[in-house]
Motif scaffolding. Structure first.
Motif, PDB file in Angstrom:
ATOM      1  N   THR A 280       0.825  -1.203   0.000  1.00  0.00           N
ATOM      2  CA  THR A 280       0.000   0.000   0.000  1.00  0.00           C
ATOM      3  C   THR A 280       0.866   1.262   0.000  1.00  0.00           C
ATOM      4  O   THR A 280       0.639   2.191  -0.790  1.00  0.00           O
ATOM      5  N   ALA A 281       1.877   1.290   0.876  1.00  0.00           N
ATOM      6  CA  ALA A 281       2.727   2.477   1.001  1.00  0.00           C
ATOM      7  C   ALA A 281       3.526   2.729  -0.274  1.00  0.00           C
ATOM      8  O   ALA A 281       3.657   3.874  -0.727  1.00  0.00           O
ATOM      9  N   VAL A 282       4.062   1.665  -0.851  1.00  0.00           N
ATOM     10  CA  VAL A 282       4.863   1.824  -2.080  1.00  0.00           C
ATOM     11  C   VAL A 282       3.975   2.269  -3.234  1.00  0.00           C
ATOM     12  O   VAL A 282       4.345   3.157  -4.015  1.00  0.00           O
ATOM     13  N   MET A 283       2.801   1.657  -3.361  1.00  0.00           N
ATOM     14  CA  MET A 283       1.905   2.047  -4.443  1.00  0.00           C
ATOM     15  C   MET A 283       1.431   3.489  -4.284  1.00  0.00           C
ATOM     16  O   MET A 283       1.264   4.211  -5.271  1.00  0.00           O
ATOM     17  N   GLN A 284       1.220   3.923  -3.048  1.00  0.00           N
ATOM     18  CA  GLN A 284       0.851   5.329  -2.819  1.00  0.00           C
ATOM     19  C   GLN A 284       1.961   6.254  -3.293  1.00  0.00           C
ATOM     20  O   GLN A 284       1.695   7.301  -3.886  1.00  0.00           O
ATOM     21  N   LYS A 285       3.194   5.875  -3.038  1.00  0.00           N
ATOM     22  CA  LYS A 285       4.308   6.703  -3.502  1.00  0.00           C
ATOM     23  C   LYS A 285       4.333   6.778  -5.029  1.00  0.00           C
ATOM     24  O   LYS A 285       4.712   7.803  -5.602  1.00  0.00           O
ATOM     25  N   PHE A 286       3.905   5.692  -5.663  1.00  0.00           N
ATOM     26  CA  PHE A 286       3.875   5.659  -7.126  1.00  0.00           C
ATOM     27  C   PHE A 286       2.628   6.332  -7.698  1.00  0.00           C
ATOM     28  O   PHE A 286       2.404   6.304  -8.909  1.00  0.00           O
ATOM     29  N   GLY A 287       1.789   6.902  -6.832  1.00  0.00           N
ATOM     30  CA  GLY A 287       0.646   7.676  -7.306  1.00  0.00           C
ATOM     31  C   GLY A 287      -0.671   6.951  -7.357  1.00  0.00           C
ATOM     32  O   GLY A 287      -1.620   7.435  -7.998  1.00  0.00           O
ATOM     33  N   ALA A 288      -0.785   5.813  -6.686  1.00  0.00           N
ATOM     34  CA  ALA A 288      -2.035   5.052  -6.743  1.00  0.00           C
ATOM     35  C   ALA A 288      -3.175   5.798  -6.066  1.00  0.00           C
ATOM     36  O   ALA A 288      -2.982   6.492  -5.064  1.00  0.00           O
ATOM     37  N   ASP A 289      -4.356   5.633  -6.630  1.00  0.00           N
ATOM     38  CA  ASP A 289      -5.581   6.122  -6.007  1.00  0.00           C
ATOM     39  C   ASP A 289      -6.219   4.920  -5.326  1.00  0.00           C
ATOM     40  O   ASP A 289      -6.957   4.150  -5.935  1.00  0.00           O
ATOM     41  N   LEU A 290      -5.915   4.730  -4.041  1.00  0.00           N
ATOM     42  CA  LEU A 290      -6.326   3.512  -3.355  1.00  0.00           C
ATOM     43  C   LEU A 290      -7.826   3.442  -3.104  1.00  0.00           C
ATOM     44  O   LEU A 290      -8.333   2.405  -2.683  1.00  0.00           O
ATOM     45  N   SER A 291      -8.533   4.519  -3.389  1.00  0.00           N
ATOM     46  CA  SER A 291      -9.990   4.472  -3.269  1.00  0.00           C
ATOM     47  C   SER A 291     -10.622   3.863  -4.519  1.00  0.00           C
ATOM     48  O   SER A 291     -11.813   3.555  -4.528  1.00  0.00           O
ATOM     49  N   ASN A 292      -9.828   3.684  -5.566  1.00  0.00           N
ATOM     50  CA  ASN A 292     -10.337   3.137  -6.824  1.00  0.00           C
ATOM     51  C   ASN A 292      -9.305   2.164  -7.392  1.00  0.00           C
ATOM     52  O   ASN A 292      -8.336   2.570  -8.036  1.00  0.00           O
ATOM     53  N   ALA A 293      -9.532   0.872  -7.136  1.00  0.00           N
ATOM     54  CA  ALA A 293      -8.570  -0.150  -7.562  1.00  0.00           C
ATOM     55  C   ALA A 293      -8.460  -0.260  -9.074  1.00  0.00           C
ATOM     56  O   ALA A 293      -7.464  -0.778  -9.593  1.00  0.00           O
ATOM     57  N   GLN A 294      -9.480   0.221  -9.814  1.00  0.00           N
ATOM     58  CA  GLN A 294      -9.482   0.092 -11.273  1.00  0.00           C
ATOM     59  C   GLN A 294      -9.030   1.352 -11.986  1.00  0.00           C
ATOM     60  O   GLN A 294      -9.036   1.389 -13.219  1.00  0.00           O
ATOM     61  N   SER A 295      -8.633   2.363 -11.252  1.00  0.00           N
ATOM     62  CA  SER A 295      -8.220   3.599 -11.913  1.00  0.00           C
ATOM     63  C   SER A 295      -6.893   3.400 -12.625  1.00  0.00           C
ATOM     64  O   SER A 295      -6.064   2.574 -12.209  1.00  0.00           O
ATOM     65  N   PRO A 296      -6.650   4.131 -13.712  1.00  0.00           N
ATOM     66  CA  PRO A 296      -5.380   4.005 -14.431  1.00  0.00           C
ATOM     67  C   PRO A 296      -4.168   4.269 -13.529  1.00  0.00           C
ATOM     68  O   PRO A 296      -3.136   3.599 -13.653  1.00  0.00           O
ATOM     69  N   LEU A 297      -4.288   5.226 -12.618  1.00  0.00           N
ATOM     70  CA  LEU A 297      -3.169   5.525 -11.725  1.00  0.00           C
ATOM     71  C   LEU A 297      -2.850   4.342 -10.814  1.00  0.00           C
ATOM     72  O   LEU A 297      -1.682   4.009 -10.594  1.00  0.00           O
ATOM     73  N   THR A 298      -3.906   3.706 -10.294  1.00  0.00           N
ATOM     74  CA  THR A 298      -3.696   2.564  -9.409  1.00  0.00           C
ATOM     75  C   THR A 298      -3.124   1.384 -10.172  1.00  0.00           C
ATOM     76  O   THR A 298      -2.211   0.698  -9.684  1.00  0.00           O
ATOM     77  N   MET A 299      -3.628   1.144 -11.344  1.00  0.00           N
ATOM     78  CA  MET A 299      -3.126   0.028 -12.142  1.00  0.00           C
ATOM     79  C   MET A 299      -1.678   0.252 -12.547  1.00  0.00           C
ATOM     80  O   MET A 299      -0.864  -0.675 -12.552  1.00  0.00           O
ATOM     81  N   GLN A 300      -1.330   1.492 -12.876  1.00  0.00           N
ATOM     82  CA  GLN A 300       0.061   1.800 -13.208  1.00  0.00           C
ATOM     83  C   GLN A 300       0.959   1.618 -11.985  1.00  0.00           C
ATOM     84  O   GLN A 300       2.067   1.077 -12.090  1.00  0.00           O
ATOM     85  N   ALA A 301       0.480   2.060 -10.831  1.00  0.00           N
ATOM     86  CA  ALA A 301       1.264   1.903  -9.608  1.00  0.00           C
ATOM     87  C   ALA A 301       1.448   0.437  -9.252  1.00  0.00           C
ATOM     88  O   ALA A 301       2.520   0.029  -8.776  1.00  0.00           O
ATOM     89  N   ALA A 302       0.417  -0.371  -9.483  1.00  0.00           N
ATOM     90  CA  ALA A 302       0.521  -1.802  -9.213  1.00  0.00           C
ATOM     91  C   ALA A 302       1.571  -2.446 -10.113  1.00  0.00           C
ATOM     92  O   ALA A 302       2.338  -3.309  -9.681  1.00  0.00           O
ATOM     93  N   GLN A 303       1.611  -2.002 -11.366  1.00  0.00           N
ATOM     94  CA  GLN A 303       2.621  -2.529 -12.278  1.00  0.00           C
ATOM     95  C   GLN A 303       4.020  -2.130 -11.826  1.00  0.00           C
ATOM     96  O   GLN A 303       4.960  -2.945 -11.859  1.00  0.00           O
ATOM     97  N   GLN A 304       4.170  -0.891 -11.393  1.00  0.00           N
ATOM     98  CA  GLN A 304       5.467  -0.431 -10.910  1.00  0.00           C
ATOM     99  C   GLN A 304       5.906  -1.202  -9.670  1.00  0.00           C
ATOM    100  O   GLN A 304       7.068  -1.548  -9.520  1.00  0.00           O
ATOM    101  N   TRP A 305       4.948  -1.458  -8.767  1.00  0.00           N
ATOM    102  CA  TRP A 305       5.242  -2.257  -7.579  1.00  0.00           C
ATOM    103  C   TRP A 305       5.754  -3.646  -7.979  1.00  0.00           C
ATOM    104  O   TRP A 305       6.755  -4.127  -7.463  1.00  0.00           O
TER     105      TRP A 305
END
Length: 217
Positions: free
Chosen positions: A146-171
């Motif tokens: 969670t902390a790493v993905m937040q640093k990568f810009g994830a929107d943790l309120s929306n698991a399907q958002s492009p920002l969250t998906m990109q952060a998950a890939q970076q993680w």
């Protein structure tokens, strides 16, 4: 609950390398040793707890990629799954350092509290293939992601958002790179690391040259 368990299993990555390990060693993660005895005990504890926990059984049955029940004896799949997670916990700590992210105890506490609200931290941990004694380790792993993905810009309120998906890939990519650089060694008894699947794969039995017919005449 399904999302939590599936994310834990899917997000983890494990890199292995060749070489010999000390007798009684299941895995070496940097300088950290996981023994065969401790792994055996972990899986035995898990089996005893899992069969009596209907919530854990339901979570596992509803989660893709996880075997729904137990056989009569500890299987290689049980051992591989538990070992993968134990290794991943150690890799995640280094991922956080690589990303320059602190994972305070308070964040792990809040993650454990969230797990307790969504089926129970103990039951969720059992569903992943580890006994309840590893609930804190699992909570810290999820908190780290969670902390790493937040640093990568994830929107943790929306698991399907492009920002969250990109952060998950970076993680995932950072996890792979970090694990690959840790010179992780897996005892061949438990299989071999498949970099494409970021998991411990089945044991491969190699025949001798004579048996394969590839030896010189």
């Amino acid at each position: 609950m399904k999302v939590v368990v599936t994310a834990v299993v899917a997000a983890g990555a494990l890199a292995g390398c060749g070489g010999q390990t000390r007798a009684g060693t299941a895995a070496l993660v940097g300088g950290d040793r996981i023994t065969v005895a401790s792994l055996d005990r972990t899986v035995r504890d898990w089996r005893g707890q899992f069969k009596d926990d209907p919530v854990a059984n339901q979570i596992r049955a509803n989660s893709s990629g996880l075997a729904p029940g137990l056989g009569d004896e500890e299987s290689e799949t049980d051992m591989q799954g538990a070992l993968s997670l134990l290794v991943n916990f150690r890799v995640a700590d280094k991922v956080a350092r690589q990303a320059g992210v602190a994972v305070p105890d308070g964040l792990a506490d809040r993650t454990a509290a969230m797990m307790n609200q969504r089926g129970g931290a103990g039951s969720i941990t059992l569903a992943t293939g580890l006994p309840r004694s590893h609930s804190r380790d699992l909570a810290r792993f999820i908190a780290t992601q969670t902390a790493v993905m937040q640093k990568f810009g994830a929107d943790l309120s929306n698991a399907q958002s492009p920002l969250t998906m990109q952060a998950a890939q970076q993680w995932g990519e950072l996890f792979q790179r970090t694990a690959a650089g840790m010179h992780i060694k897996i005892n061949p008894r438990f299989g071999q690391y498949d970099a494409a699947k970021v998991d411990i794969g089945p044991v491969v039995y190699r025949l001798s040259s004579a048996e394969t017919g590839t030896g010189e005449a």
